[in-house]
Design a protein around this motif. Sequence first.
Motif, PDB file in Angstrom:
ATOM      1  N   TYR A 229     -55.660  20.982   8.696  1.00  0.00           N
ATOM      2  CA  TYR A 229     -55.664  19.699   9.414  1.00  0.00           C
ATOM      3  C   TYR A 229     -54.776  19.813  10.654  1.00  0.00           C
ATOM      4  O   TYR A 229     -53.752  19.140  10.765  1.00  0.00           O
TER       5      TYR A 229
ATOM      6  N   SER B 140     -53.726  16.496  12.579  1.00  0.00           N
ATOM      7  CA  SER B 140     -52.709  15.726  11.864  1.00  0.00           C
ATOM      8  C   SER B 140     -51.359  16.430  11.923  1.00  0.00           C
ATOM      9  O   SER B 140     -50.322  15.812  12.182  1.00  0.00           O
ATOM     10  N   TYR B 141     -51.382  17.725  11.685  1.00  0.00           N
ATOM     11  CA  TYR B 141     -50.152  18.512  11.681  1.00  0.00           C
ATOM     12  C   TYR B 141     -49.424  18.408  13.023  1.00  0.00           C
ATOM     13  O   TYR B 141     -48.229  18.112  13.072  1.00  0.00           O
TER      14      TYR B 141
ATOM     15  N   ARG C 198     -49.800  16.168  15.393  1.00  0.00           N
ATOM     16  CA  ARG C 198     -49.393  14.789  15.667  1.00  0.00           C
ATOM     17  C   ARG C 198     -48.076  14.470  14.973  1.00  0.00           C
ATOM     18  O   ARG C 198     -47.193  13.842  15.546  1.00  0.00           O
TER      19      ARG C 198
ATOM     20  N   CYS D 127     -50.941  17.121   2.171  1.00  0.00           N
ATOM     21  CA  CYS D 127     -51.220  16.653   3.538  1.00  0.00           C
ATOM     22  C   CYS D 127     -51.319  15.131   3.577  1.00  0.00           C
ATOM     23  O   CYS D 127     -50.785  14.482   4.490  1.00  0.00           O
TER      24      CYS D 127
ATOM     25  N   GLU E  93     -48.720  12.529   5.535  1.00  0.00           N
ATOM     26  CA  GLU E  93     -49.217  11.456   6.396  1.00  0.00           C
ATOM     27  C   GLU E  93     -48.694  10.099   5.923  1.00  0.00           C
ATOM     28  O   GLU E  93     -48.291   9.262   6.730  1.00  0.00           O
TER      29      GLU E  93
ATOM     30  N   LEU F 154     -56.243   9.040   6.160  1.00  0.00           N
ATOM     31  CA  LEU F 154     -55.173   9.261   7.153  1.00  0.00           C
ATOM     32  C   LEU F 154     -55.281  10.641   7.812  1.00  0.00           C
ATOM     33  O   LEU F 154     -54.700  10.865   8.870  1.00  0.00           O
ATOM     34  N   LEU F 155     -56.004  11.571   7.177  1.00  0.00           N
ATOM     35  CA  LEU F 155     -56.058  12.947   7.677  1.00  0.00           C
ATOM     36  C   LEU F 155     -57.022  13.098   8.842  1.00  0.00           C
ATOM     37  O   LEU F 155     -58.104  12.521   8.853  1.00  0.00           O
ATOM     38  N   TYR F 156     -56.606  13.909   9.811  1.00  0.00           N
ATOM     39  CA  TYR F 156     -57.417  14.269  10.974  1.00  0.00           C
ATOM     40  C   TYR F 156     -57.583  15.772  10.989  1.00  0.00           C
ATOM     41  O   TYR F 156     -56.629  16.512  10.830  1.00  0.00           O
TER      42      TYR F 156
END
Length: 152
Positions: free
Chosen positions: A30, A33-34, A36, A98, A102, A149-151
């Motif tokens: 991810y 997300s990481y 960000r 993850c 988040e 919530l994960l991207y």
Amino acid sequence: MGWQGPNPSTDFRGCGFVGLENLLFFATTYPASYQRLLLKKQGMRATWEYPFAVAGVNVSYMLIQLLELNAERPKSLPGINFIKVLSEHEEAFDVLYCIAFEMMDAQWLAMRASYMQFKDVLEATKQQLERELSLEDVNGIRDIPAYNLLYK
């Protein structure tokens, strides 16, 4: 990156190699997300932010405790439900890590926390995750409400 000293290995003493594995999984699976979270790109941030890497190790440790991974069999509903999730998805622990990271950052922003409140934020994250893992309809990792919530 948020280590407490010049030798990062001392920050892993709470949960060992799994803390590093979780950070690496997060970064490679991810990356949006990481990055960000690592660069604190979202929300109104405190002057004294949480140290990213050490926070990640603490999230790993919190998950191990919450899911009772050191026990022969989990007795809590979150631990029992996690076993079901794990049977459906072999990387469930890594993905849950993850999600939890988040969630922790979202709690951090919602509480308008600063460095000295990290323990309170982690506890609030644990309670929220415990509620989500206690839901009856959690059969897979994507059934956890905070999964969104994960991207990638």
